[in-house]
Design an enzyme around this catalytic site. Structure first.
Site, PDB file in Angstrom:
ATOM      1  N   ARG A  66       0.833  -1.226   0.000  1.00  0.00           N
ATOM      2  CA  ARG A  66       0.000   0.000   0.000  1.00  0.00           C
ATOM      3  C   ARG A  66       0.854   1.258   0.000  1.00  0.00           C
ATOM      4  NH1 ARG A  66      -2.790   0.175   4.977  1.00  0.00           N
ATOM      5  NH2 ARG A  66      -3.803   2.062   4.254  1.00  0.00           N
ATOM      6  N   HIS A 110     -19.218  10.729   3.729  1.00  0.00           N
ATOM      7  CA  HIS A 110     -19.701   9.510   4.383  1.00  0.00           C
ATOM      8  C   HIS A 110     -21.233   9.560   4.496  1.00  0.00           C
ATOM      9  CE1 HIS A 110     -19.457   5.934   6.809  1.00  0.00           C
ATOM     10  NE2 HIS A 110     -20.325   6.483   7.640  1.00  0.00           N
ATOM     11  N   GLY A 144      -7.572   7.142  10.835  1.00  0.00           N
ATOM     12  CA  GLY A 144      -8.583   6.156  11.223  1.00  0.00           C
ATOM     13  C   GLY A 144      -9.630   5.964  10.135  1.00  0.00           C
ATOM     14  N   VAL A 145     -10.651   5.170  10.464  1.00  0.00           N
ATOM     15  CA  VAL A 145     -11.756   4.921   9.529  1.00  0.00           C
ATOM     16  C   VAL A 145     -12.875   5.916   9.829  1.00  0.00           C
ATOM     17  CG1 VAL A 145     -13.489   3.246   8.764  1.00  0.00           C
ATOM     18  CG2 VAL A 145     -11.184   2.478   9.356  1.00  0.00           C
TER      19      VAL A 145
END
Ligand code: GRF
Length: 213
Positions: A66, A110, A144-145
């Site tokens: 990645r 989101h 983070g997510v």
């Protein structure tokens, strides 16, 4: 002056389409300069090509890891002279090294009111939980997510007879309004990232939008 976007996508790209239709070459100097996907053949790439916007594809399997993939992607974004990186349905986590190269210049959309319902099943999770309001969040991306500082949120009611599909239709329609508005505010210098030790983003939303809805 131009305000150049790189839009990162993995799927259908309806939010990319909203940015193209509402902002690209029309409002506040916003130009979608580059569309990047990790998924070859994603419908979003076709939308970009139809609008004559350059595209690039960085599938993970073509790189050792990645970090290497994100390094190549960051280099392409820097070469394109981008002011803001917009994640619009980009379904991969970005590496910390990538984020350090673009401090407070990477935002994500989101389909829920964070910090409730992070992750990939946000709309179904909200419905199954039984919340009566849900909505859309645009936030800065951190390591983070779905956890970075919130820039803007808008809410809609959940109806008694909603299914995941009917709720998704209304959430997506809201996304197509909220994301272009946030990018317009960015381009106009109306969004001020949090200072040290804070997560509070200041947004000056006092002027009407120039977007022709
Ligand atoms: C949107 O619901 C966005 O909030 C989520 O992924 C979806 C992308 O949809 N992160 P599209 O590809 O823009 O149609």
């Amino acid at each position: 002056m131009a305000f150049r976007l790189a839009v990162l996508v993995s799927g259908s790209g309806s939010n990319l389409q909203a940015l193209i239709d509402r902002l690209h070459g029309r409002v506040a100097g916003v130009e979608v300069a580059l569309v990047i996907s990790n998924v070859p053949g994603a419908l979003a790439l076709e939308r970009a090509e139809r609008a004559d916007i350059p595209t690039a594809v960085f599938p993970l399997h073509e790189f050792p890891d990645r970090e290497a993939r994100d390094r190549a992607m960051a280099a392409a974004i820097e070469t394109a002279g981008v002011d803001l990186v917009v994640l619009a349905g980009y379904m991969q986590l970005l590496t910390p090294a990538f984020l350090r190269r673009f401090p407070h210049r990477v935002i994500n959309l989101h389909p829920a009111l964070l910090p409730s319902f992070p992750g990939e099943r946000a709309i179904a999770d909200a419905l199954e939980y039984g919340v009566k309001l849900t909505g859309v969040t645009v936030h800065f991306v951190d390591e983070g997510v779905d956890s970075g500082p919130v820039i803007r949120q808008e809410a809609i009611p959940v109806h008694e007879d909603d299914t995941a599909a009917s709720l998704a239709t209304r959430v997506h329609a809201l996304e197509h309004r909220v994301l272009p508005r946030v990018v317009e505010l960015f381009a106009k210098g109306k969004i001020h990232p949090p200072g040290p030790g804070s997560r509070v983003v200041r947004v000056d939303d006092s002027q009407p939008s120039e977007i022709d809805w």
